[in-house]
Design a protein around this motif. Structure first.
Motif, mmCIF file in Angstrom:
data_model
loop_
_atom_site.group_PDB
_atom_site.id
_atom_site.type_symbol
_atom_site.label_atom_id
_atom_site.label_comp_id
_atom_site.label_asym_id
_atom_site.label_seq_id
_atom_site.Cartn_x
_atom_site.Cartn_y
_atom_site.Cartn_z
ATOM 1 N N GLY A 243 57.655 -4.052 29.399
ATOM 2 C CA GLY A 243 57.017 -4.150 28.090
ATOM 3 C C GLY A 243 56.071 -5.334 27.979
ATOM 4 N N SER A 244 56.429 -6.460 28.615
ATOM 5 C CA SER A 244 55.530 -7.619 28.543
ATOM 6 C C SER A 244 54.200 -7.289 29.195
ATOM 7 C CB SER A 244 56.113 -8.832 29.262
ATOM 8 O OG SER A 244 57.492 -8.885 29.104
ATOM 9 N N GLY A 245 54.296 -6.587 30.315
ATOM 10 C CA GLY A 245 53.071 -6.139 30.979
ATOM 11 C C GLY A 245 52.256 -5.261 30.052
ATOM 12 N N MET A 246 52.945 -4.321 29.384
ATOM 13 C CA MET A 246 52.255 -3.418 28.463
ATOM 14 C C MET A 246 51.668 -4.192 27.283
ATOM 15 S SD MET A 246 54.964 -0.292 28.654
ATOM 16 C CE MET A 246 54.441 0.546 27.188
ATOM 17 N N ALA A 247 52.400 -5.224 26.837
ATOM 18 C CA ALA A 247 51.907 -6.035 25.719
ATOM 19 C C ALA A 247 50.572 -6.661 26.092
ATOM 20 C CB ALA A 247 52.916 -7.116 25.359
ATOM 21 N N TYR A 248 50.496 -7.165 27.326
ATOM 22 C CA TYR A 248 49.238 -7.777 27.758
ATOM 23 C C TYR A 248 48.139 -6.747 27.928
ATOM 24 C CZ TYR A 248 50.671 -12.538 27.920
ATOM 25 O OH TYR A 248 51.037 -13.779 27.534
ATOM 26 N N ALA A 249 48.526 -5.562 28.429
ATOM 27 C CA ALA A 249 47.533 -4.499 28.591
ATOM 28 C C ALA A 249 46.973 -4.105 27.232
ATOM 29 C CB ALA A 249 48.168 -3.297 29.280
ATOM 30 N N LEU A 250 47.860 -3.951 26.259
ATOM 31 C CA LEU A 250 47.424 -3.582 24.903
ATOM 32 C C LEU A 250 46.535 -4.671 24.327
ATOM 33 C CD1 LEU A 250 47.592 -1.689 22.460
ATOM 34 C CD2 LEU A 250 49.666 -2.862 21.763
ATOM 35 N N ASN A 251 46.942 -5.928 24.551
ATOM 36 C CA ASN A 251 46.146 -7.046 24.066
ATOM 37 C C ASN A 251 44.768 -7.053 24.712
ATOM 38 O OD1 ASN A 251 45.660 -10.375 24.600
ATOM 39 N ND2 ASN A 251 45.908 -9.595 22.527
ATOM 40 N N GLN A 252 44.740 -6.727 25.996
ATOM 41 C CA GLN A 252 43.474 -6.677 26.721
ATOM 42 C C GLN A 252 42.555 -5.646 26.083
ATOM 43 O OE1 GLN A 252 43.397 -8.974 28.977
ATOM 44 N NE2 GLN A 252 41.206 -8.638 29.292
ATOM 45 N N TYR A 253 43.143 -4.509 25.748
ATOM 46 C CA TYR A 253 42.357 -3.439 25.117
ATOM 47 C C TYR A 253 41.843 -3.897 23.754
ATOM 48 C CZ TYR A 253 41.286 0.838 22.639
ATOM 49 O OH TYR A 253 40.659 1.784 21.875
ATOM 50 N N LEU A 254 42.745 -4.491 22.958
ATOM 51 C CA LEU A 254 42.354 -4.960 21.623
ATOM 52 C C LEU A 254 41.261 -6.019 21.735
ATOM 53 C CD1 LEU A 254 45.874 -5.233 19.968
ATOM 54 C CD2 LEU A 254 44.070 -3.627 19.368
ATOM 55 N N LEU A 255 41.405 -6.839 22.758
ATOM 56 C CA LEU A 255 40.452 -7.915 23.010
ATOM 57 C C LEU A 255 39.059 -7.365 23.237
ATOM 58 C CD1 LEU A 255 42.011 -10.696 23.564
ATOM 59 C CD2 LEU A 255 40.987 -10.545 25.796
#
Lengths: 228, 440, 400
Positions: free
Chosen positions: C341-353
């Protein structure tokens, strides 16, 4: 009615292969009453499941009423099961949430009969086993023997030519067991072919023929009475 | 067979009320949250121009000197126009309907007893064509006459609400009232049904979703003599000294918008050609001294996107709510598995009695669909509560459930639940029936 | 209790565990990003205005009608208002922090504007000399603006003053190495000398970035925003009387938007507050749904393994062991899911970014979200696990 040639069934896990049936040969004639006995784990149930088209097999041939079932798909097998085979189980397997009427109704629904036709057949089948008055009861409100009679009614409602029974009296006391047995014999005498798995040697002897399965093969056959 | 499956599904739902309720709530929460955000998004994405969307065009000019490409919007155009350009466009007298617009603040004096003057009603200067271009519905009277666009007269068109506020009645055509400084008199030419399209696409420079629409429209021809300052955004690319209204008219500050109606491709081409010529001419006069002097027209849809009417927050919330729906659905898969596992035995019996895998699969999918349907209904209820909260939070009146959203929510929940149901239903119909038939 | 057997048992029937894991991983990815967005907004909303918020009222004054001597009127206003008990200071300004009417301009090192020479565009206040006192600003360096600096101007475009004050942040940006006092900068093409630096004064509006880039200039003002500083316990009374008092002094004007600083903040931050409320509601529902989902799936597993549990009990496992078994199993699944999930959190953040202008996710939010999820997941397991521990060992001997 039923012809099995060199049927093999293997259950395999990662570690071992279990041969449930090995080159199993058997023929059952139209109108016969055959009992199947054997120690537990010998392959009785596998035989019954294959005979009833609930399971497939690895090799060999199986003709049901002249039809080669190996080539059929699930829908065709289900149809065949629905039209030609009736099941009776040790633990009755009535659907606990449905009343007797609806329980007997189940195979008829899959048959696609009209509502009127279904009603007629259900009432007839329940009358046949002496439980017409209780059509609206739930299975839990009946005794074990009564439940098994409902299960028989359900198996009969579609007028199958072939009845498969898996220890139908196993969960019943001797009095009830005798009643159920008599009912089966009566049905057989009207022309329905019956194959019954049982542990009870006295019941096994009442049939016309007894087959003993050991280690996935027919080890002994006894002709007990003349076929009707 | 379908009705039989429905009957079985309904029975099964009643038998496992707690589990069914949890599944329905999981779907409902997901649908409720996502429908709330989607509805709000949809309301923001609404194009109120309808079939006029492709005809109405906002005019833009790269009216700046130096290398100020970065001063305007992403495409190098400022959103608004200078007064000089608006004046020139207006006087070009092309045959297309067109109107400049800018908002002004005004004090309006009520003629009812004991009502103090108010500046709650904002006004806009427009040309007569505004009313037909933006489909303003008149209740009484109509726009001022064509001649007023040339020879200014103190005539105005007011909203039903303002008419009632000033005169205590809807029909005030021909009457006069005091406005602007509270002394100058204006005659009512027409009264319109309150006009407040959402978003307020005709003038996005003063807020996208105003709670109140314009109260009064005054002839643009009055602008120079009334000297009324704009109430809205004024920007410039160079420092300029402005000491009075006359200075702002002469300045390079941009503060007005200009719309023109171009009904077909030929008209658009003609207008673009005209703008090209105009830019050339102005360049010769020493204005537009940048690398790429040019003009542009944008239709309503383009204009709404260009102005980013839908806020980033809203997009993020739609995404987040859809992810939430996804979690709810994963949740529902688990609960459905639990629910169906209890039915393995029954499925086995049905298989033995002649049901095919397909029939068992359909039976359970119908049950899931039914749960999804109920989930959708509860979800709609939650969405209407959610939308109420959104309206309260944002202080807006937009975003209400309508029929298309109603249908959308039900379809979405049905689709979502069927997707969810595939795995559990497959699990049930593919399991080996014989295991469950043995003594249990 | 060893984890080995637990894993093997879980791996043999992974559907339930997988579903829990997916749900927890997704929840972590979403919740940590949401926590982050919430915190961003909360920080924005709670930033320092520089004003003694609890003592300040503002109102907008708009003249109409026949011409009045506004300067004389402003003096009368001030005198009258100061006589009201509790009123400490009165000031006219073009704008207020968090209010409307924002004037911004590039602030340049040289007269000619260029990208390098004009690094920032601060908002500038055009207020009378009482403004700092009325708002309660803090002086860091130099002096406040006074009558010497105050000009009378009708200019709409830009103040014609010769002097100005900068906020601390802005002063540091232009003069990082030395004091800004006495230095000259160009505001809208005019050269202004810096006479003082104040600690903080927020811009008008509710900008998220560069909100403390502000300039003070002094101008004799008569309309626009009226700011009043009042003893905190009198503020409501003064607010109530203000419109009547002002219109009583001169009825050729409209007094609107009479608000305390808190009310102005509520208006200015309306969208941010809405976003916070919406995000928090979704997070709360998300955690609730996840908790229910975990509880549901664990009870399902318990129901499936009843016989196995009974057998273990019959073979000597205590109730505690059974409880520990399910808790550890859930711990292992949750921990693994949280890593994914932490990995996914960063991936999602990357997308939002990339898609939206969102800042990079800080690790602490993932930790907070992960910790709450671990707690919730373990807590949700507790009830069904307790139920499992009560399974009778006798069940093993029954052929159910």
């Amino acid at each position: 009615m039923l012809r099995m040639n060199k049927i093999s069934k293997v259950f395999s896990t990662d570690l071992i292969e279990t041969h449930a049936l090995r080159e199993f040969d058997l023929g059952v004639a139209e109108g016969e009453f055959v009992t199947v006995t054997g120690p537990s784990g010998s392959g009785k149930t596998t035989f019954l499941n294959i005979a009833g088209l609930l399971e497939t097999f690895n090799s060999g041939e199986y003709f049901l009423d002249g039809e080669d079932v190996a080539s059929l798909n699930d829908r065709q097998r289900s149809q065949l099961r629905n039209q030609k085979i009736g099941f009776i189980f040790q633990s009755f397997n009535l659907i606990p949430d449905l009343d007797l009427f609806d329980n007997v109704d189940v195979p008829l629904r899959y048959r696609g009969f009209s509502a009127a036709e279904r009603k007629k057949r259900i009432n007839y089948a329940l009358e046949r086993v002496g439980l017409a008055a209780r059509a609206k009861h739930l299975p839990s409100q009946l005794s074990g023997g009564q439940q098994q009679r409902v299960a028989i009614a359900r198996a009969l409602a579609g007028e199958p030519r072939f009845l498969l029974a898996d220890e139908p009296t196993g969960n019943l006391d001797s009095l009830m067991a005798r009643q159920v047995m008599e009912l089966l014999e009566e049905i057989n005498s009207e022309g329905t072919t019956i194959v019954m798995v049982t542990h009870d040697p006295s019941l096994a002897r009442r049939a016309q023929r007894n087959i003993q399965i050991i280690d996935g093969q027919v080890s002994d056959q006894q002709q007990l009475a003349q076929a009707v | 067979m379908f009705t039989y499956y429905c009957k079985l599904a309904w029975r099964h739902i009643l038998q496992t009320p707690a589990l069914s309720l949890l599944i329905i709530m999981a779907i409902a929460l997901g649908i409720g949250a996502s429908m709330t955000m989607i509805s709000y998004y949809k309301a923001m994405a609404h194009n109120p121009a309808g079939d006029r969307s492709e005809k109405l065009h906002a005019v833009q000019l790269a009216a700046y000197g130096n290398d100020m490409e970065t001063w305007g919007m992403s495409d190098g155009f400022p959103r608004q126009l200078t007064h000089q350009d608006v004046k020139n466009l207006r006087e070009a007298n092309l045959s297309f309907p067109s109107t400049p617009i800018y908002q002004f603040m005004t004090v309006v004096v009520s003629q009812r007893e004991g009502v103090a003057p108010s500046n709650d009603f904002a006004g806009r200067f427009v040309d007569r064509d505004f009313f037909s271009m933006f489909d303003v519905k008149f209740l009484h009277g109509g726009p001022w006459s064509q001649s007023v666009d040339e020879q200014p007269e103190n005539q105005v068109v007011i909203s039903k609400a303002l008419s009632e506020w000033i005169f205590g009645e809807v029909n005030s055509v021909g009457k006069t009232f005091a406005m602007l400084d509270g002394i100058m008199q204006f005659t009512v030419a027409g009264v319109y049904e309150d006009f407040n399209p959402q978003p307020a696409y005709y003038d996005l420079t003063t807020g996208y979703f105003p709670r109140e629409g314009a109260g009064v429209f005054a002839p643009y021809s009055l602008v120079e003599q009334l000297e009324t300052f704009p109430m809205g955004n004024i920007s410039g690319w160079q420092p300029e000294e402005v000491n009075g209204f006359k200075d702002i008219l002469k300045s390079e500050y941009v503060w007005q918008v200009f719309w023109t109606q171009l009904d077909n491709e030929a008209a658009k081409a003609q207008y673009k050609e005209f703008l090209k010529g105009y830019v050339e001419q102005q360049r010769e006069l020493g204005r537009f001294a940048n690398q790429n002097p040019r003009g542009d027209i944008k239709d309503v849809e383009t204009w709404l996107n260009y102005n980013e009417v839908i806020s980033e927050d809203n997009r993020v919330m739609v995404g987040m709510s859809l992810l939430f729906l996804l979690v709810c659905l994963v949740n529902a898969v688990g609960l459905l598995l639990a629910k169906f596992m209890r039915k393995m035995n029954e499925a086995g019996v049905r298989r033995a009695l002649g049901a095919s895998k397909g029939q068992i699969f359909s039976q359970y999918l119908v049950e899931v669909g039914m749960l999804g349907f109920f989930g959708g209904l509860v979800g709609l209820l939650l969405a209407s509560i959610g939308l109420w909260a959104v309206r309260e939070l944002y202080g807006t009146d937009i975003a209400r459930l309508d029929f298309s959203l109603f249908i959308g929510a039900l379809l979405l929940s049905l689709l979502a639940s069927l997707l969810t149901g595939i795995l559990p239903a497959l699990r049930v119909c593919n399991s080996n029936p014989s295991i469950f038939l043995k003594a249990q | 209790m060893a984890f080995g057997p637990i894993f093997r048992s879980t791996l043999r029937n992974p559907t339930g565990a997988l579903l829990i894991a997916i749900q927890i991983a997704l929840t972590l990815a979403i919740a940590s990003n949401m926590f982050y967005m919430v915190n961003e907004r909360v920080e924005k909303m709670s930033r320092d205005t520089g004003v003694v918020n609890e003592e300040v009222i503002a109102a907008r004054v708009f003249y109409f009608g026949k011409a009045v001597d506004k300067a004389a009127q402003a003096d009368i206003d001030r005198k009258t208002l100061l006589e009201i008990p509790g009123v400490k200071s009165v000031s006219y300004s073009n704008s207020m922090p968090l209010g409307g009417n924002n004037n911004t301009s590039t602030l340049c090192f040289e007269q000619e504007s260029s990208d390098d020479g004009c690094p920032h565009s601060p908002s500038y206040y055009r207020s009378d000399a009482n403004f700092h006192e009325t708002l309660g600003l803090d002086l860091l360096e130099g002096r406040w603006l006074d009558d010497r600096d105050t000009i009378t101007s009708d200019a709409i475009s830009i103040a014609k003053t010769r002097t100005m004050m900068l906020s601390e942040v802005l002063a540091k940006l232009y003069f990082p190495e030395e004091s800004a006092l006495g230095k000259q900068l160009y505001l809208g093409g005019r050269e202004l000398t810096i006479v003082g630096v104040y600690r903080q004064l927020l811009r008008p509006g509710a900008r998220a970035t560069e909100a403390d880039h502000t300039i003070l200039t002094a101008e004799r003002r008569t309309s626009g925003y009226l700011a009043i500083r009042v003893d905190q316990d009198r503020i409501e009374q003064v607010k109530e009387k203000l419109e009547a008092t002002m219109v009583g002094l001169n009825d050729q004007r409209v007094i609107t938007e009479i608000e305390t600083m808190d009310e102005m903040a509520a208006d200015a931050y309306r969208r941010d507050k809405a976003m916070v409320v919406l995000l928090l509601s979704v997070v709360a529902l998300l955690l609730l749904v996840t908790a229910l989902g975990v509880a549901g799936l664990v009870s399902f597993t318990v129901a499936n393994r009843k016989k196995q549990i009974g057998t273990r009990r019959a073979l000597g496992a205590s109730k505690r062991d059974i409880l520990a078994y399910f808790i550890s199993e859930n711990f292992a699944i949750t921990a693994l899911a949280l890593i994914v999930g932490s990995g996914m959190a960063y991936a999602l953040n990357q997308y939002l970014l990339q898609t939206y202008e969102l800042a990079r996710l800080e690790l602490v939010y993932v930790f907070v979200a992960a910790a709450s999820l671990l707690f919730i997941s373990q807590f949700a397991t507790l009830l069904p696990a307790l139920k499992a521990s009560k399974v009778s060992p006798a069940i093993a001997t029954r052929t159910v």
